[in-house]
Scaffold this active site. Structure first.
Site, PDB file in Angstrom:
ATOM      1  N   ASP A 196      -5.560   4.481  10.582  1.00  0.00           N
ATOM      2  CA  ASP A 196      -7.014   4.576  10.334  1.00  0.00           C
ATOM      3  C   ASP A 196      -7.497   3.330   9.596  1.00  0.00           C
ATOM      4  OD1 ASP A 196      -6.773   7.108  11.303  1.00  0.00           O
ATOM      5  OD2 ASP A 196      -7.045   8.108   9.371  1.00  0.00           O
ATOM      6  N   GLU A 217      -8.626  13.399  15.574  1.00  0.00           N
ATOM      7  CA  GLU A 217      -8.064  13.657  14.244  1.00  0.00           C
ATOM      8  C   GLU A 217      -8.787  14.840  13.635  1.00  0.00           C
ATOM      9  OE1 GLU A 217      -7.831  10.654  11.215  1.00  0.00           O
ATOM     10  OE2 GLU A 217      -6.302   9.521  12.312  1.00  0.00           O
ATOM     11  N   HIS A 229       0.796  -1.220   0.000  1.00  0.00           N
ATOM     12  CA  HIS A 229       0.000   0.000   0.000  1.00  0.00           C
ATOM     13  C   HIS A 229       0.831   1.274   0.000  1.00  0.00           C
ATOM     14  CE1 HIS A 229      -3.613  -2.181   0.003  1.00  0.00           C
ATOM     15  NE2 HIS A 229      -4.376  -1.252   0.551  1.00  0.00           N
TER      16      HIS A 229
HETATM   17  C1  FAD Z   1      -5.689   3.349   1.715  1.00  0.00           C
HETATM   18  C2  FAD Z   1      -4.494   3.671   2.574  1.00  0.00           C
HETATM   19  C3  FAD Z   1      -4.711   4.086   3.867  1.00  0.00           C
HETATM   20  C4  FAD Z   1      -3.611   4.425   4.682  1.00  0.00           C
HETATM   21  N1  FAD Z   1      -3.857   4.829   5.954  1.00  0.00           N
HETATM   22  C5  FAD Z   1      -2.833   5.139   6.760  1.00  0.00           C
HETATM   23  C6  FAD Z   1      -3.056   5.572   8.111  1.00  0.00           C
HETATM   24  O1  FAD Z   1      -4.172   5.715   8.556  1.00  0.00           O
HETATM   25  N2  FAD Z   1      -1.969   5.831   8.871  1.00  0.00           N
HETATM   26  C7  FAD Z   1      -0.683   5.690   8.398  1.00  0.00           C
HETATM   27  O2  FAD Z   1       0.263   5.911   9.162  1.00  0.00           O
HETATM   28  N3  FAD Z   1      -0.447   5.294   7.133  1.00  0.00           N
HETATM   29  C8  FAD Z   1      -1.483   5.039   6.309  1.00  0.00           C
HETATM   30  N4  FAD Z   1      -1.242   4.658   5.023  1.00  0.00           N
HETATM   31  C9  FAD Z   1       0.158   4.573   4.573  1.00  0.00           C
HETATM   32  C10 FAD Z   1       0.707   3.182   4.933  1.00  0.00           C
HETATM   33  O3  FAD Z   1       0.851   3.066   6.317  1.00  0.00           O
HETATM   34  C11 FAD Z   1       2.094   2.967   4.349  1.00  0.00           C
HETATM   35  O4  FAD Z   1       2.030   3.128   2.975  1.00  0.00           O
HETATM   36  C12 FAD Z   1       2.572   1.563   4.719  1.00  0.00           C
HETATM   37  O5  FAD Z   1       3.930   1.441   4.386  1.00  0.00           O
HETATM   38  C13 FAD Z   1       1.779   0.536   3.975  1.00  0.00           C
HETATM   39  O6  FAD Z   1       1.927  -0.702   4.591  1.00  0.00           O
HETATM   40  P1  FAD Z   1       2.044  -1.995   3.687  1.00  0.00           P
HETATM   41  O7  FAD Z   1       1.882  -3.166   4.583  1.00  0.00           O
HETATM   42  O8  FAD Z   1       1.120  -1.927   2.524  1.00  0.00           O
HETATM   43  O9  FAD Z   1       3.566  -1.839   3.252  1.00  0.00           O
HETATM   44  P2  FAD Z   1       4.256  -1.922   1.797  1.00  0.00           P
HETATM   45  O10 FAD Z   1       3.720  -0.844   0.932  1.00  0.00           O
HETATM   46  O11 FAD Z   1       4.168  -3.305   1.301  1.00  0.00           O
HETATM   47  O12 FAD Z   1       5.755  -1.580   2.224  1.00  0.00           O
HETATM   48  C14 FAD Z   1       6.068  -0.280   2.665  1.00  0.00           C
HETATM   49  C15 FAD Z   1       7.538  -0.174   3.053  1.00  0.00           C
HETATM   50  O13 FAD Z   1       7.791  -1.007   4.183  1.00  0.00           O
HETATM   51  C16 FAD Z   1       8.755  -1.999   3.855  1.00  0.00           C
HETATM   52  N5  FAD Z   1       8.325  -3.225   4.529  1.00  0.00           N
HETATM   53  C17 FAD Z   1       7.184  -3.938   4.327  1.00  0.00           C
HETATM   54  N6  FAD Z   1       7.162  -4.986   5.168  1.00  0.00           N
HETATM   55  C18 FAD Z   1       8.307  -4.930   5.897  1.00  0.00           C
HETATM   56  C19 FAD Z   1       8.852  -5.735   6.934  1.00  0.00           C
HETATM   57  N7  FAD Z   1       8.218  -6.818   7.385  1.00  0.00           N
HETATM   58  N8  FAD Z   1      10.039  -5.378   7.452  1.00  0.00           N
HETATM   59  C20 FAD Z   1      10.714  -4.292   7.019  1.00  0.00           C
HETATM   60  N9  FAD Z   1      10.237  -3.483   6.034  1.00  0.00           N
HETATM   61  C21 FAD Z   1       9.038  -3.803   5.492  1.00  0.00           C
HETATM   62  C22 FAD Z   1       8.732  -2.099   2.348  1.00  0.00           C
HETATM   63  O14 FAD Z   1       9.959  -2.602   1.849  1.00  0.00           O
HETATM   64  C23 FAD Z   1       8.490  -0.665   1.956  1.00  0.00           C
HETATM   65  O15 FAD Z   1       9.672   0.094   2.038  1.00  0.00           O
HETATM   66  C24 FAD Z   1      -2.289   4.334   4.173  1.00  0.00           C
HETATM   67  C25 FAD Z   1      -2.080   3.924   2.852  1.00  0.00           C
HETATM   68  C26 FAD Z   1      -3.168   3.586   2.061  1.00  0.00           C
HETATM   69  C27 FAD Z   1      -2.922   3.175   0.648  1.00  0.00           C
END
Ligand code: FAD
Length: 335
Positions: A160, A276, A94
């Site tokens: 969130d 918020e 994400h």
């Molecule tokens: C619809 C939506 C809602 C969101 N809401 C919020 C919110 O309310 N609050 C907020 O703070 N953020 C929010 N975000 C942002 C989100 O927290 C970050 O984009 C987060 O990185 C996404 O998590 P993911 O599991 O999809 O990680 P990915 O996109 O898969 O990875 C993100 C980063 O983390 C690294 N990573 C993933 N897994 C690991 C691991 N196990 N160990 C080490 N590194 C790792 C990846 O290499 C990459 O650099 C939102 C994003 C979206 C799209």
């Protein structure tokens, strides 16, 4: 220097900025445990794009790890290989700027692994707090359902949106309306297991390998791959009062929000549990103030608030309470 470069590439996958990759030996990458390495075009294509759909980079392969050992085995292979290649952890994919992509390398699908069952939440007599150990690829929604079902507990700090992975948000910060009181999610972790750039599985905390602990938390996936996180829990509320207040005056909106978040040290009875603020934009259609936070029945009421330049501001607060306080919850006051 060569060492530093190699380490960086093993974890961050910034291949395109430095040089071409060479295809890693597929046999070398086969997981030692129960995980799977996939070259299936549909899996590779899914791991080649992120949530924004703007950044694209095709990996050579996708790994679905069976546990921390598989992740360590892969990173060790990349570290020791004469022909370096990027390895990138992907949680729920994400992020919106290609952070979890690994051009020509291996994407570790942390949220798709075949992982052992989660341990039960536990109580620590030394801290007087509850915690739960979870896999780095677990989604927060699954962590919540697990802790609720096993002791009526919940993580203290949230995002969130809950369909994000533990490792993915701990690599950033993890922010929601509880952050003013508990801090972001990275401030609510007791211990991590991390696969470092050399492929070593290392436990870290405030007391043990603390540099690694603080580097990985909020480290944008550049210092290691989180395979286990010990998350702080609290008793989940039975009920929640949800309040939203609309403002047309930005100064009044920020003044009230600053007052509410300044109460972070106050006793639970004298503060909100979640605060918020957000901006709502009039998309130009009459009575059509669009926001996922308001029902379609609300537009008329919202239009009655005089807006400047098509903007309204909304403060959103919640107050947790239990059944015994149901009759008095509306009388709670802030000093
Ligand atoms: C619809 C939506 C809602 C969101 N809401 C919020 C919110 O309310 N609050 C907020 O703070 N953020 C929010 N975000 C942002 C989100 O927290 C970050 O984009 C987060 O990185 C996404 O998590 P993911 O599991 O999809 O990680 P990915 O996109 O898969 O990875 C993100 C980063 O983390 C690294 N990573 C993933 N897994 C690991 C691991 N196990 N160990 C080490 N590194 C790792 C990846 O290499 C990459 O650099 C939102 C994003 C979206 C799209």
């Amino acid at each position: 220097m060569a060492h530093t470069l190699l380490l960086l590439f093993v974890i961050c996958g910034l291949t395109s900025t430095v040089g071409p990759t060479v295809e890693p030996d597929e046999m070398l990458l086969q997981p030692a445990g129960e995980g799977q390495l996939s070259l299936d075009p549909s899996e590779v294509a899914a791991a080649a794009v992120d949530f924004g759909g703007v950044a694209r980079a095709e990996p050579l392969a996708v790994m679905r790890p069976g546990g921390a050992g598989d992740v360590a085995h892969l990173v060790r292979a990349a570290y020791r290989s004469a022909r370096w290649f990027p390895v990138s952890a992907r949680g729920h994919g994400h992020s919106t700027n290609g952070q979890a992509l690994a051009s020509g390398g291996v994407v570790v699908q942390m949220s798709r692994g075949r992982i052992a069952p989660r341990p039960m939440p536990a109580y620590s007599p030394s801290t007087g707090e509850y915690y739960v150990d979870v896999w780095g690829g677990d989604l927060w929604v699954d962590v919540l359902n697990w802790t609720l079902a096993n002791g009526g507990l919940a993580p203290k700090s949230w995002t969130d949106y809950l369909y994000l992975s533990v490792g993915g948000t701990l690599s950033n910060a993890g922010v929601s309306g509880q952050a003013f009181h508990h801090g972001p999610q990275i401030s609510n972790v007791y211990e991590l297991d991390v696969v470092t750039g050399k492929g070593e599985l290392t436990t870290c905390s405030e007391e043990q390998n603390s540099e690694l602990f603080h580097g990985v938390l909020g480290g944008l996936g550049q210092f290691g791959i989180i395979t286990r996180a010990r998350i702080a829990l609290e008793t989940a509320p039975h009920r929640v009062r949800w309040i939203r207040v609309l403002y047309s005056d930005f100064a009044a909106f920020t003044r009230d929000q600053e007052l509410l978040v300044s109460l972070h040290g106050a006793h639970r009875s004298e503060r909100f549990d979640y605060v918020e603020g957000f901006v709502i934009v009039d998309e130009g259609l009459i009575n059509n103030w669009r926001s996922s936070f308001f029902s379609p029945k609300n537009p008329v009421k919202m239009s009655s608030v005089h807006a400047n330049a098509g903007l309204l501001y909304c403060l959103e607060m919640t107050k947790n309470y239990d059944d015994s306080a149901a009759d008095s919850i509306d009388e709670v006051g802030l000093r």
